[in-house]
Write a protein that holds these residues in place. Structure first.
Motif, PDB file in Angstrom:
ATOM      1  N   ARG A   7      -6.921   0.444  20.278  1.00  0.00           N
ATOM      2  CA  ARG A   7      -7.135   0.794  21.687  1.00  0.00           C
ATOM      3  C   ARG A   7      -6.109   1.786  22.204  1.00  0.00           C
ATOM      4  NH1 ARG A   7      -6.757  -4.908  24.062  1.00  0.00           N
ATOM      5  NH2 ARG A   7      -5.265  -4.916  22.372  1.00  0.00           N
ATOM      6  N   VAL A   8      -4.977   1.934  21.516  1.00  0.00           N
ATOM      7  CA  VAL A   8      -3.926   2.848  21.960  1.00  0.00           C
ATOM      8  C   VAL A   8      -4.274   4.280  21.583  1.00  0.00           C
ATOM      9  CG1 VAL A   8      -1.437   3.111  22.084  1.00  0.00           C
ATOM     10  CG2 VAL A   8      -2.353   1.049  21.143  1.00  0.00           C
ATOM     11  N   ARG A   9      -5.195   4.433  20.679  1.00  0.00           N
ATOM     12  CA  ARG A   9      -5.499   5.749  20.136  1.00  0.00           C
ATOM     13  C   ARG A   9      -6.405   6.560  21.053  1.00  0.00           C
ATOM     14  NH1 ARG A   9      -4.950   6.614  14.462  1.00  0.00           N
ATOM     15  NH2 ARG A   9      -3.484   5.124  13.661  1.00  0.00           N
ATOM     16  N   SER A  10      -6.004   6.729  22.286  1.00  0.00           N
ATOM     17  CA  SER A  10      -6.701   7.612  23.208  1.00  0.00           C
ATOM     18  C   SER A  10      -5.644   8.392  23.972  1.00  0.00           C
ATOM     19  CB  SER A  10      -7.594   6.824  24.167  1.00  0.00           C
ATOM     20  OG  SER A  10      -6.808   6.105  25.089  1.00  0.00           O
ATOM     21  N   VAL A  82      -0.628  18.932  27.082  1.00  0.00           N
ATOM     22  CA  VAL A  82      -1.305  17.750  27.629  1.00  0.00           C
ATOM     23  C   VAL A  82      -1.945  17.006  26.463  1.00  0.00           C
ATOM     24  CG1 VAL A  82      -1.747  18.702  29.933  1.00  0.00           C
ATOM     25  CG2 VAL A  82      -3.438  19.019  28.130  1.00  0.00           C
ATOM     26  N   TRP A  83      -1.957  15.679  26.552  1.00  0.00           N
ATOM     27  CA  TRP A  83      -2.632  14.871  25.546  1.00  0.00           C
ATOM     28  C   TRP A  83      -4.138  15.078  25.677  1.00  0.00           C
ATOM     29  CZ3 TRP A  83      -0.410  12.745  21.551  1.00  0.00           C
ATOM     30  CH2 TRP A  83       0.933  12.350  21.622  1.00  0.00           C
ATOM     31  N   VAL A  84      -4.824  15.181  24.551  1.00  0.00           N
ATOM     32  CA  VAL A  84      -6.279  15.316  24.545  1.00  0.00           C
ATOM     33  C   VAL A  84      -6.872  14.419  23.471  1.00  0.00           C
ATOM     34  CG1 VAL A  84      -6.326  17.683  25.457  1.00  0.00           C
ATOM     35  CG2 VAL A  84      -6.217  17.323  22.983  1.00  0.00           C
ATOM     36  N   ASP A  85      -8.077  13.936  23.747  1.00  0.00           N
ATOM     37  CA  ASP A  85      -8.854  13.241  22.722  1.00  0.00           C
ATOM     38  C   ASP A  85      -9.569  14.317  21.923  1.00  0.00           C
ATOM     39  OD1 ASP A  85      -8.423  10.435  23.401  1.00  0.00           O
ATOM     40  OD2 ASP A  85      -9.526  10.889  25.240  1.00  0.00           O
ATOM     41  N   PHE A  94      -8.237  17.240  11.684  1.00  0.00           N
ATOM     42  CA  PHE A  94      -6.863  16.759  11.801  1.00  0.00           C
ATOM     43  C   PHE A  94      -6.647  15.365  11.215  1.00  0.00           C
ATOM     44  CE2 PHE A  94      -6.686  19.729  15.566  1.00  0.00           C
ATOM     45  CZ  PHE A  94      -5.762  20.599  15.016  1.00  0.00           C
ATOM     46  N   GLY A  95      -7.712  14.570  11.113  1.00  0.00           N
ATOM     47  CA  GLY A  95      -7.563  13.212  10.613  1.00  0.00           C
ATOM     48  C   GLY A  95      -6.927  12.269  11.621  1.00  0.00           C
ATOM     49  N   GLN A  96      -6.949  12.648  12.887  1.00  0.00           N
ATOM     50  CA  GLN A  96      -6.368  11.847  13.964  1.00  0.00           C
ATOM     51  C   GLN A  96      -7.303  11.886  15.169  1.00  0.00           C
ATOM     52  OE1 GLN A  96      -3.632  10.067  13.586  1.00  0.00           O
ATOM     53  NE2 GLN A  96      -3.021  10.945  11.628  1.00  0.00           N
ATOM     54  N   PRO A  97      -7.259  10.862  16.014  1.00  0.00           N
ATOM     55  CA  PRO A  97      -8.148  10.837  17.181  1.00  0.00           C
ATOM     56  C   PRO A  97      -7.619  11.606  18.389  1.00  0.00           C
ATOM     57  CG  PRO A  97      -6.946   8.789  17.036  1.00  0.00           C
ATOM     58  CD  PRO A  97      -6.565   9.592  15.820  1.00  0.00           C
ATOM     59  N   ARG A 106      -4.178  26.293  22.506  1.00  0.00           N
ATOM     60  CA  ARG A 106      -4.114  25.822  21.117  1.00  0.00           C
ATOM     61  C   ARG A 106      -3.920  24.315  21.089  1.00  0.00           C
ATOM     62  NH1 ARG A 106      -0.580  30.435  18.004  1.00  0.00           N
ATOM     63  NH2 ARG A 106      -0.926  32.015  19.586  1.00  0.00           N
ATOM     64  N   VAL A 107      -4.510  23.679  20.096  1.00  0.00           N
ATOM     65  CA  VAL A 107      -4.310  22.237  19.921  1.00  0.00           C
ATOM     66  C   VAL A 107      -3.436  22.002  18.708  1.00  0.00           C
ATOM     67  CG1 VAL A 107      -6.410  21.490  21.109  1.00  0.00           C
ATOM     68  CG2 VAL A 107      -6.493  21.966  18.667  1.00  0.00           C
ATOM     69  N   TRP A 108      -2.611  20.960  18.805  1.00  0.00           N
ATOM     70  CA  TRP A 108      -1.686  20.588  17.745  1.00  0.00           C
ATOM     71  C   TRP A 108      -1.814  19.100  17.491  1.00  0.00           C
ATOM     72  CZ3 TRP A 108       0.357  24.459  15.108  1.00  0.00           C
ATOM     73  CH2 TRP A 108       0.462  25.705  15.732  1.00  0.00           C
ATOM     74  N   ASN A 109      -1.384  18.704  16.309  1.00  0.00           N
ATOM     75  CA  ASN A 109      -1.557  17.346  15.822  1.00  0.00           C
ATOM     76  C   ASN A 109      -0.187  16.713  15.514  1.00  0.00           C
ATOM     77  OD1 ASN A 109      -2.386  15.027  14.495  1.00  0.00           O
ATOM     78  ND2 ASN A 109      -3.110  16.112  12.686  1.00  0.00           N
ATOM     79  N   PRO A 110       0.544  16.241  16.527  1.00  0.00           N
ATOM     80  CA  PRO A 110       1.863  15.667  16.251  1.00  0.00           C
ATOM     81  C   PRO A 110       1.823  14.422  15.376  1.00  0.00           C
ATOM     82  CG  PRO A 110       1.290  15.388  18.563  1.00  0.00           C
ATOM     83  CD  PRO A 110       0.233  16.248  17.954  1.00  0.00           C
ATOM     84  N   LEU A 111       0.761  13.626  15.467  1.00  0.00           N
ATOM     85  CA  LEU A 111       0.660  12.436  14.622  1.00  0.00           C
ATOM     86  C   LEU A 111       0.558  12.839  13.155  1.00  0.00           C
ATOM     87  CD1 LEU A 111      -1.899  10.432  16.779  1.00  0.00           C
ATOM     88  CD2 LEU A 111       0.581  10.160  16.740  1.00  0.00           C
ATOM     89  N   GLY A 112      -0.246  13.830  12.875  1.00  0.00           N
ATOM     90  CA  GLY A 112      -0.376  14.322  11.510  1.00  0.00           C
ATOM     91  C   GLY A 112       0.893  14.998  11.026  1.00  0.00           C
ATOM     92  N   LYS A 113       1.578  15.684  11.929  1.00  0.00           N
ATOM     93  CA  LYS A 113       2.824  16.359  11.567  1.00  0.00           C
ATOM     94  C   LYS A 113       3.854  15.337  11.089  1.00  0.00           C
ATOM     95  CE  LYS A 113       5.475  20.021  11.413  1.00  0.00           C
ATOM     96  NZ  LYS A 113       5.416  20.842  10.220  1.00  0.00           N
ATOM     97  N   ILE A 114       3.905  14.181  11.735  1.00  0.00           N
ATOM     98  CA  ILE A 114       4.815  13.113  11.323  1.00  0.00           C
ATOM     99  C   ILE A 114       4.462  12.628   9.917  1.00  0.00           C
ATOM    100  CG2 ILE A 114       5.404  10.677  11.746  1.00  0.00           C
ATOM    101  CD1 ILE A 114       6.907  12.517  13.599  1.00  0.00           C
ATOM    102  N   HIS A 115       3.192  12.402   9.675  1.00  0.00           N
ATOM    103  CA  HIS A 115       2.765  11.936   8.356  1.00  0.00           C
ATOM    104  C   HIS A 115       3.075  12.978   7.279  1.00  0.00           C
ATOM    105  CE1 HIS A 115       0.869   8.093   9.285  1.00  0.00           C
ATOM    106  NE2 HIS A 115       0.553   8.644  10.439  1.00  0.00           N
ATOM    107  N   ASN A 116       2.875  14.250   7.606  1.00  0.00           N
ATOM    108  CA  ASN A 116       3.201  15.314   6.646  1.00  0.00           C
ATOM    109  C   ASN A 116       4.691  15.333   6.340  1.00  0.00           C
ATOM    110  OD1 ASN A 116       0.517  16.028   6.664  1.00  0.00           O
ATOM    111  ND2 ASN A 116       0.804  17.798   7.995  1.00  0.00           N
ATOM    112  N   ARG A 117       5.516  15.166   7.367  1.00  0.00           N
ATOM    113  CA  ARG A 117       6.975  15.167   7.186  1.00  0.00           C
ATOM    114  C   ARG A 117       7.386  13.990   6.314  1.00  0.00           C
ATOM    115  NH1 ARG A 117      11.981  16.095   6.313  1.00  0.00           N
ATOM    116  NH2 ARG A 117      13.479  16.022   7.985  1.00  0.00           N
ATOM    117  N   PHE A 118       6.791  12.832   6.575  1.00  0.00           N
ATOM    118  CA  PHE A 118       7.099  11.647   5.775  1.00  0.00           C
ATOM    119  C   PHE A 118       6.684  11.857   4.319  1.00  0.00           C
ATOM    120  CE2 PHE A 118       6.012   7.488   3.977  1.00  0.00           C
ATOM    121  CZ  PHE A 118       7.213   6.825   4.148  1.00  0.00           C
TER     122      PHE A 118
END
Length: 150
Positions: A7-10, A82-85, A94-97, A106-118
């Motif tokens: 439910r947090v993934r919005s 701004v956050w967007v769905d 992106f593999g993220q919601p 432009r849209v960016w994927n910070p959640l995916g960026k974290i996974h890539n860094r990890f």
């Protein structure tokens, strides 16, 4: 730090998730997670620590999600994003919601960026460097805050 409730993934809940994550991880540690650009170095350090500790992605999924929410919130507060769905096509790409939209569209994927860094662990995937080289950031008005988020 636990799993992530679906439910947090919005987009509407990401700021609250980032704030809760910061509260949780700073309660026991004196981590300078203050939504500054400089704090992204702390994020890099935390990810490096997880990797060096041998953490498996499935065991730190909640922590990685929290760090991604935090990075996204830094983009919101410092770069004018701004956050967007994501729509279905963006989610597939992106593999993220959710992600962020910059002032230039432009849209960016910070959640995916974290996974890539990890996953990579290489300095070239630094979140701090990502911010500093990010196109489309908004300039802050003089006297309101740091220009270009520096």
């Amino acid at each position: 730090m636990g799993g992530v409730d679906e439910r947090v993934r919005s987009a509407g809940r990401m700021r609250a998730h980032a704030n809760a994550f910061v509260t949780r991880v700073t309660a026991r540690n004196r981590l300078p997670l203050d939504y500054s650009v400089a704090s992204l170095r702390v994020v890099d350090f935390l990810i490096d620590g997880l990797r060096k500790g041998g953490a498996q992605p499935e065991h730190v999924h909640g922590t990685l999600f929290g760090l991604g929410a935090y990075v996204g919130e830094v983009l919101v507060r410092r770069a004018g994003a701004v956050w967007v769905d994501f729509d279905a096509e963006q989610q597939a790409f992106f593999g993220q919601p959710v992600g962020v939209r910059m002032p230039d569209g432009r849209v960016w994927n910070p959640l995916g960026k974290i996974h890539n860094r990890f996953a990579s662990g290489v300095p070239e995937d630094s979140l701090h460097t990502f911010y500093l080289t990010l196109p489309g950031r908004a300039r802050r008005a003089a006297g309101v805050g740091a220009t270009w988020g520096l």
